[in-house]
Scaffold this active site. Structure first.
Site, PDB file in Angstrom:
ATOM      1  N   HIS A  94       0.814  -1.212   0.000  1.00 20.66           N
ATOM      2  CA  HIS A  94       0.000   0.000   0.000  1.00 20.66           C
ATOM      3  C   HIS A  94       0.852   1.268   0.000  1.00 20.66           C
ATOM      4  CE1 HIS A  94       0.598   0.884   4.380  1.00 20.66           C
ATOM      5  NE2 HIS A  94       0.693  -0.439   4.475  1.00 20.66           N
ATOM      6  N   CYS A 153       2.642  -5.283   6.804  1.00 21.51           N
ATOM      7  CA  CYS A 153       2.359  -5.023   5.396  1.00 21.51           C
ATOM      8  C   CYS A 153       3.506  -4.248   4.753  1.00 21.51           C
ATOM      9  CB  CYS A 153       1.049  -4.261   5.256  1.00 21.51           C
ATOM     10  SG  CYS A 153      -0.407  -5.289   5.631  1.00 21.51           S
TER      11      CYS A 153
END
Length: 512
Positions: free
Chosen positions: A395, A414
């Site tokens: 992201h 992440c």
């Protein structure tokens, strides 16, 4: 019963514990006595290849006089066991290491064994197997240099308060001389002349620190803080272990796929978009902290989400958001966080200013939290979806300043991307109806929109601390300790590949 089977298995000759294809190899050496002696001598130097000669029962050369036939047979068994590990790798798999890749089918082990037995100089067969991968020679050269440092006693350990940052131009009678002595391992000139014992952190020493920081992938600011102190104090034995692991990981590696794919090297904090061996795109990434590690994964990028909301994981809510709520609940709300709880089976939003947050801790936190899409959202404006059981994705991020850091293990697992718009262009290639104009419109709308991509992209998250670029070895710290775990497996009395024949050692999830 199981222990008896294992002891019986380990008592078999080494050849009997090799894969079946190896057992079909000739049972004698055709080489002269002198060549057999040279083979034994080469096997005694298997530490050059990151292996422990003791694992291969290399016979004492003195045995050649007392029992020439027995000596030849013992050397052959040792050489066959070593050759199998040099070609196929000693460690077949480790729990959680789905990034480890081997293709045993690509190695004609039977042909190698036959050549070993028939060669006039079988030591050369071992040498060729040890340098089969193009990275092996430079890694082995660096391994030899670090072994020499270890043999000389290692490099000095710096004592004192290593939590306090040493600034350029400052004076520190305790730490500066130790720092100079530590870096003199790489630059002996630092301890020559009148300045050798100076307590001043002078320009010459600052330059040496910057060079060291650059070599280790740290920020090259010349400031010696906790991270740099920690890397400086990494024992040379740890570096040796990493290089041994690097050699073993490269054995029987499969050929690169011609398919367009993404690879993220966790300890190097880099993402690569590849086609075959060609790098199409390369960018910095931020990965999980040591206490919230990014898992190794083989997945596929299947969709993109614009203006994503963030459902805060329970651990993050308890450990990260709760302390902020205690300090200033309104600042949490200002960043787009919304608090919810379940009441009689229904989801109800909670006003954070009306809750006594001091009454809650990580063990009794009944709320769940979501952050709305927006500029302050932790996921930024773009989320790359790659379905997996660990809920890991790539992201955007509003914290752009962190990409200037050398060590970038800051996330909760992440992958944060340095240039998400570039990867977005690659991901949407071939997806009908999506061009840059539409992307800009959707982002500006602040609406959450998701789209599947026309061609899913394989994504591999892997842990490779040692790479070779332009013939030069580049090492990065073992941030998760996975190399140390691999090294322990490498040092077990029998290789996982061999021991797995008995059924009790190689039960990891890593691929062969």
């Amino acid at each position: 019963m199981r222990r008896a089977l294992l002891l019986s298995f380990l008592s078999l000759p080494l050849l009997a514990r090799l894969p079946a294809v190896a057992q079909e190899a000739p049972a004698s050496l055709a080489a002269s006595d002198g060549a057999v002696a040279r083979l034994a001598e080469r096997l005694a130097r298997l530490e050059e290849d990151g292996l422990d000669p003791r694992h291969y029962a290399v016979p004492d050369p003195a045995a050649a006089v007392a029992d020439p036939a027995g000596f030849r047979a013992a050397v052959l068994r040792s050489a066959q066991a070593a050759l199998a590990d040099l070609l196929l790798g000693r460690v077949s798999g480790l729990r959680g290491r789905v990034d480890l890749r081997r293709d045993p089918g690509s190695v004609p082990l039977g042909a190698w064994m036959a050549e070993l037995a028939s060669s006039a100089e079988p030591a050369q067969v071992i040498e060729r197997a040890a340098t089969l991968h193009p990275d092996a020679a430079p890694i082995k050269a660096l391994l030899a240099s670090y072994r020499a440092v270890a043999a000389a006693g290692g490099w000095p350990r710096i004592t004192g308060d290593t939590r306090r940052t040493l600034e350029p131009g400052s004076t520190d009678a305790a730490r500066v001389p130790q720092l100079r002595a530590r870096l003199a391992v790489h630059d002996p000139g630092l301890v020559e002349g009148a300045a050798a014992s100076s307590p001043v952190y002078d320009e010459r020493l600052v330059a040496a620190v910057r060079a060291f920081q650059a070599s280790e992938g740290l920020e090259t600011d010349g400031r010696v803080g906790a991270i740099t102190w920690g890397v400086l104090n990494t024992p040379v034995e740890s570096k040796i272990a990493q290089l041994r692991v690097a050699l073993d990981m490269r054995r029987a590696q499969p050929a690169p796929s011609p398919e367009r794919r993404i690879e993220v090297n966790i300890p190097h904090f880099r993402l690569y978009l590849l086609e075959g061996n060609r790098v199409v795109r390369d960018m910095a990434v931020i990965v999980g902290r040591r206490d919230r590690q990014t898992p190794m994964l083989n997945v596929r990028l299947t969709a993109v989400q614009f203006n994503p909301p963030w459902g805060v994981p329970a651990r993050n809510a308890r450990e990260d958001i709760l302390p902020r709520l205690r300090a200033n609940p309104e600042s949490v709300r200002a960043r787009g966080f919304r608090i919810f709880e379940r009441v009689d089976g229904e989801t109800v939003e909670v006003d954070p200013s009306m809750v006594d947050w001091t009454a809650y801790n990580r063990n009794n936190f009944p709320y769940f939290i979501r952050q709305d899409a927006g500029d302050a959202n932790a996921l930024g404006r773009i989320k790359f979806v790659m379905p997996n059981n660990d809920d890991i994705f790539m992201h955007d991020t509003p914290d752009r300043h962190l990409f200037s850091r050398g060590q970038r293990a800051f996330s909760s697992g992440c992958i944060r991307l340095e240039r998400p718009m570039e990867l977005l262009s690659d991901a949407l290639s071939g997806t009908s109806g999506w061009d840059r104009s539409r992307v800009d419109q959707v982002l500006a709308s602040r609406r959450t929109v998701s789209t599947a991509i026309a061609r899913s992209i394989p994504v591999r998250l892997h842990y490779t601390t040692v790479i070779v670029e332009g013939g030069q070895v580049v090492m990065r710290p073992d941030i998760y300790g996975l190399d140390a775990e691999y090294a322990r497996a490498l040092d077990r009395a029998t290789s996982q590949r061999v021991a797995s024949l008995e059924g009790g050692a190689a039960r990891g999830t890593g691929a062969r």
